[in-house]
Design a protein around this motif. Structure first.
Motif, short mmCIF file in Angstrom:
data_model
loop_
_atom_site.label_atom_id
_atom_site.label_comp_id
_atom_site.label_asym_id
_atom_site.label_seq_id
_atom_site.Cartn_x
_atom_site.Cartn_y
_atom_site.Cartn_z
N PRO A 111 0.80 -1.24 0.00
CA PRO A 111 0.00 0.00 0.00
C PRO A 111 0.82 1.29 0.00
CG PRO A 111 -0.97 -1.57 1.51
CD PRO A 111 0.33 -2.16 1.04
N GLU A 112 1.92 1.32 0.73
CA GLU A 112 2.73 2.54 0.81
C GLU A 112 3.29 2.92 -0.57
OE1 GLU A 112 2.34 0.64 4.70
OE2 GLU A 112 3.00 -0.14 2.77
N LEU A 115 0.43 4.18 -2.79
CA LEU A 115 0.10 5.57 -2.50
C LEU A 115 1.01 6.52 -3.27
CD1 LEU A 115 -1.59 7.65 -0.94
CD2 LEU A 115 0.12 7.51 0.88
N GLU A 116 2.31 6.22 -3.28
CA GLU A 116 3.25 7.06 -4.02
C GLU A 116 2.89 7.11 -5.51
OE1 GLU A 116 5.64 9.13 -2.90
OE2 GLU A 116 4.79 8.60 -0.95
N ARG A 119 -0.81 9.03 -5.86
CA ARG A 119 -1.02 10.23 -5.05
C ARG A 119 -1.69 11.38 -5.81
NH1 ARG A 119 2.99 12.20 -0.59
NH2 ARG A 119 2.29 10.16 -0.04
N ASP A 131 -8.00 9.94 4.07
CA ASP A 131 -6.76 9.20 4.32
C ASP A 131 -6.60 8.09 3.27
OD1 ASP A 131 -4.58 7.80 5.29
OD2 ASP A 131 -5.38 7.58 7.33
N LEU A 133 -4.02 6.41 2.27
CA LEU A 133 -3.19 5.28 2.68
C LEU A 133 -4.02 4.28 3.49
CD1 LEU A 133 -0.55 3.75 2.77
CD2 LEU A 133 0.12 5.14 4.75
N LEU A 136 -6.07 2.38 1.05
CA LEU A 136 -5.26 1.39 0.33
C LEU A 136 -4.94 0.18 1.21
CD1 LEU A 136 -2.88 3.72 -1.68
CD2 LEU A 136 -4.45 2.02 -2.66
N LYS A 137 -4.64 0.43 2.48
CA LYS A 137 -4.38 -0.68 3.41
C LYS A 137 -5.63 -1.55 3.58
CE LYS A 137 -0.57 1.32 6.02
NZ LYS A 137 -0.10 1.86 7.30
#
Length: 182
Positions: A111-112, A115-116, A119, A131, A133, A136-137
């Protein structure tokens, strides 16, 4: 290694938004000299509007109905590369058709990293939240097991070099063609 022509059948890419399904799919299709389709782009082409507009007017359920029809049609074709929407495998009929009609490839990304990659993309209705992130989590936690159970091949697509990821996938496809695996 066998020639690329020995890689038979349809190739279906699954994974969360931002995993690289479209980018990798185009590269793989070009390398194998096959037609490439993106189910979300096909829906947009047919409706004349964006995915966020469909979500706004018809809701997620309306979008999923359109997606199921497009996936049914596209998976009936032969020797294609198809990038599916992130939620496509959640519907039983899509899951079944993908499994029965080709080789399913899960592009796994954390997920991190997603996000990048996503974004600044406003065409992702599920990420238009306070939020992204956390969203996505949540999607990852809900979908990772489904993606894994649907997949014939799992590719770690966390690296930033999509070309290397594509080459890794082509190598696996060549090896599987040689050994008779999906």
């Amino acid at each position: 290694m066998p020639a690329m022509e020995n890689i038979a059948g349809n190739l279906f890419l699954i994974g969360l938004m931002g995993a690289g399904k479209t980018t990798l799919g185009k590269y793989i299709a070009q390398s194998l000299n096959r037609p490439f389709y993106d189910s979300d782009q096909e829906i947009c082409k047919r409706t004349g509007v964006s995915v966020p507009t469909i979500f706004e007017v018809e809701g997620e359920q309306g979008f999923r109905e359109r997606e199921a029809a497009v996936i049914d049609e596209l998976t009936s074709l032969q020797n294609i590369v198809l990038a599916t929407g992130g939620g496509a495998v959640l519907r039983d009929e899509n899951y079944r058709k993908l499994k029965e009609r080709g080789t399913v490839i899960y592009l796994h990304v954390y997920p991190e990293i997603l996000l990048e990659r996503t974004r600044f993309d406003n065409n992702r209705p599920l990420l238009q939240v306070e939020d992204p992130l956390a969203k996505l989590k949540e999607l990852y936690d809900t979908r990772d097991g489904i993606y894994r159970s649907a997949a014939d091949i799992i590719i770690e697509a966390n690296r930033t070099n999509g070309h290397k990821t594509a080459e890794q996938l082509l190598h696996i496809l060549q090896r599987n063609a040689q050994t008779g695996q999906p």
